[in-house]
Write a protein that holds these residues in place. Structure first.
Motif, mmCIF file in Angstrom:
data_model
loop_
_atom_site.group_PDB
_atom_site.id
_atom_site.type_symbol
_atom_site.label_atom_id
_atom_site.label_comp_id
_atom_site.label_asym_id
_atom_site.label_seq_id
_atom_site.Cartn_x
_atom_site.Cartn_y
_atom_site.Cartn_z
ATOM 1 N N MET A 296 0.843 -1.180 0.000
ATOM 2 C CA MET A 296 0.000 0.000 0.000
ATOM 3 C C MET A 296 0.888 1.243 0.000
ATOM 4 N N GLU A 297 0.605 2.151 -0.893
ATOM 5 C CA GLU A 297 1.381 3.393 -0.962
ATOM 6 C C GLU A 297 0.799 4.416 0.007
ATOM 7 N N LEU A 298 1.675 5.133 0.701
ATOM 8 C CA LEU A 298 1.219 6.114 1.681
ATOM 9 C C LEU A 298 1.578 7.524 1.234
ATOM 10 N N SER A 299 0.749 8.465 1.628
ATOM 11 C CA SER A 299 1.058 9.868 1.348
ATOM 12 C C SER A 299 1.873 10.410 2.515
ATOM 13 N N SER A 300 3.108 9.971 2.575
ATOM 14 C CA SER A 300 4.002 10.346 3.659
ATOM 15 C C SER A 300 5.321 10.812 3.065
ATOM 16 N N ARG A 301 5.913 11.819 3.688
ATOM 17 C CA ARG A 301 7.219 12.287 3.214
ATOM 18 C C ARG A 301 8.316 11.285 3.554
ATOM 19 N N LEU A 302 8.084 10.450 4.553
ATOM 20 C CA LEU A 302 9.095 9.500 5.004
ATOM 21 C C LEU A 302 8.913 8.122 4.371
ATOM 22 N N ILE A 303 7.677 7.650 4.332
ATOM 23 C CA ILE A 303 7.384 6.283 3.904
ATOM 24 C C ILE A 303 6.784 6.282 2.512
ATOM 25 N N LYS A 304 7.373 5.485 1.642
ATOM 26 C CA LYS A 304 6.835 5.382 0.287
ATOM 27 C C LYS A 304 5.754 4.308 0.213
ATOM 28 N N GLU A 305 6.051 3.135 0.773
ATOM 29 C CA GLU A 305 5.112 2.032 0.634
ATOM 30 C C GLU A 305 5.290 1.047 1.776
ATOM 31 N N VAL A 306 4.191 0.381 2.138
ATOM 32 C CA VAL A 306 4.243 -0.662 3.156
ATOM 33 C C VAL A 306 3.579 -1.924 2.617
ATOM 34 N N VAL A 307 4.112 -3.062 3.034
ATOM 35 C CA VAL A 307 3.527 -4.359 2.706
ATOM 36 C C VAL A 307 3.533 -5.176 3.989
ATOM 37 N N TYR A 308 2.391 -5.794 4.297
ATOM 38 C CA TYR A 308 2.278 -6.548 5.538
ATOM 39 C C TYR A 308 1.802 -7.954 5.246
ATOM 40 N N ASP A 309 2.456 -8.921 5.853
ATOM 41 C CA ASP A 309 2.035 -10.312 5.746
ATOM 42 C C ASP A 309 1.405 -10.706 7.079
ATOM 43 N N ALA A 310 0.083 -10.783 7.113
ATOM 44 C CA ALA A 310 -0.624 -11.062 8.363
ATOM 45 C C ALA A 310 -0.333 -12.465 8.886
ATOM 46 N N ALA A 311 0.018 -13.385 8.000
ATOM 47 C CA ALA A 311 0.298 -14.757 8.432
ATOM 48 C C ALA A 311 1.595 -14.846 9.227
ATOM 49 N N THR A 312 2.596 -14.059 8.831
ATOM 50 C CA THR A 312 3.905 -14.129 9.494
ATOM 51 C C THR A 312 4.192 -12.922 10.381
ATOM 52 N N HIS A 313 3.314 -11.909 10.322
ATOM 53 C CA HIS A 313 3.492 -10.661 11.082
ATOM 54 C C HIS A 313 4.773 -9.936 10.690
ATOM 55 N N VAL A 314 5.109 -10.031 9.407
ATOM 56 C CA VAL A 314 6.274 -9.324 8.875
ATOM 57 C C VAL A 314 5.792 -8.072 8.157
ATOM 58 N N LEU A 315 6.363 -6.939 8.528
ATOM 59 C CA LEU A 315 6.025 -5.661 7.908
ATOM 60 C C LEU A 315 7.218 -5.175 7.106
ATOM 61 N N GLU A 316 6.999 -4.939 5.812
ATOM 62 C CA GLU A 316 8.033 -4.381 4.945
ATOM 63 C C GLU A 316 7.700 -2.913 4.728
ATOM 64 N N ILE A 317 8.692 -2.042 4.905
ATOM 65 C CA ILE A 317 8.496 -0.618 4.681
ATOM 66 C C ILE A 317 9.560 -0.132 3.713
ATOM 67 N N GLU A 318 9.125 0.578 2.678
ATOM 68 C CA GLU A 318 10.073 1.225 1.789
ATOM 69 C C GLU A 318 10.093 2.707 2.145
ATOM 70 N N LEU A 319 11.248 3.157 2.636
ATOM 71 C CA LEU A 319 11.406 4.561 2.981
ATOM 72 C C LEU A 319 11.849 5.337 1.748
#
Length: 84
Positions: free
Chosen positions: A1-24
């Motif tokens: 999911m793309e965010l309207s944030s100056r810091l964060i470009k995009e986040v991806v979350y895997d609910a099965a493993t509770h792993v959060l990927e963040i692209e700054l």
């Protein structure tokens, strides 16, 4: 999911493993482990996702930096081939 944030470009979350990927936007990828779903909901609905990230995620969860893990590809690096 793309965010309207100056810091964060995009986040991806895997609910099965509770792993959060963040692209700054400036600093590349971060992978966080053991992140509860509620934290991700708060991140993407926060008035300032960047502030929420720095206050509640950045130093609160185990982290790996660098490129996306090959076994957990991010949508923007994934190539799918459908075999019928």
């Amino acid at each position: 999911m793309e965010l309207s944030s100056r810091l964060i470009k995009e986040v991806v979350y895997d609910a099965a493993t509770h792993v959060l990927e963040i692209e700054l936007r400036q600093k590349g990828h971060r992978r966080y482990f053991d992140v509860p779903p509620a934290v991700v909901v708060n991140l993407i609905t926060a008035p300032s996702p960047g502030w929420y990230y720095t206050q509640h995620i950045r130093d609160a969860f185990p982290r790996a930096d660098g490129e996306p893990h090959p076994h957990f590809p991010l949508p923007w690096s994934r190539s799918r081939s459908h075999h019928h």
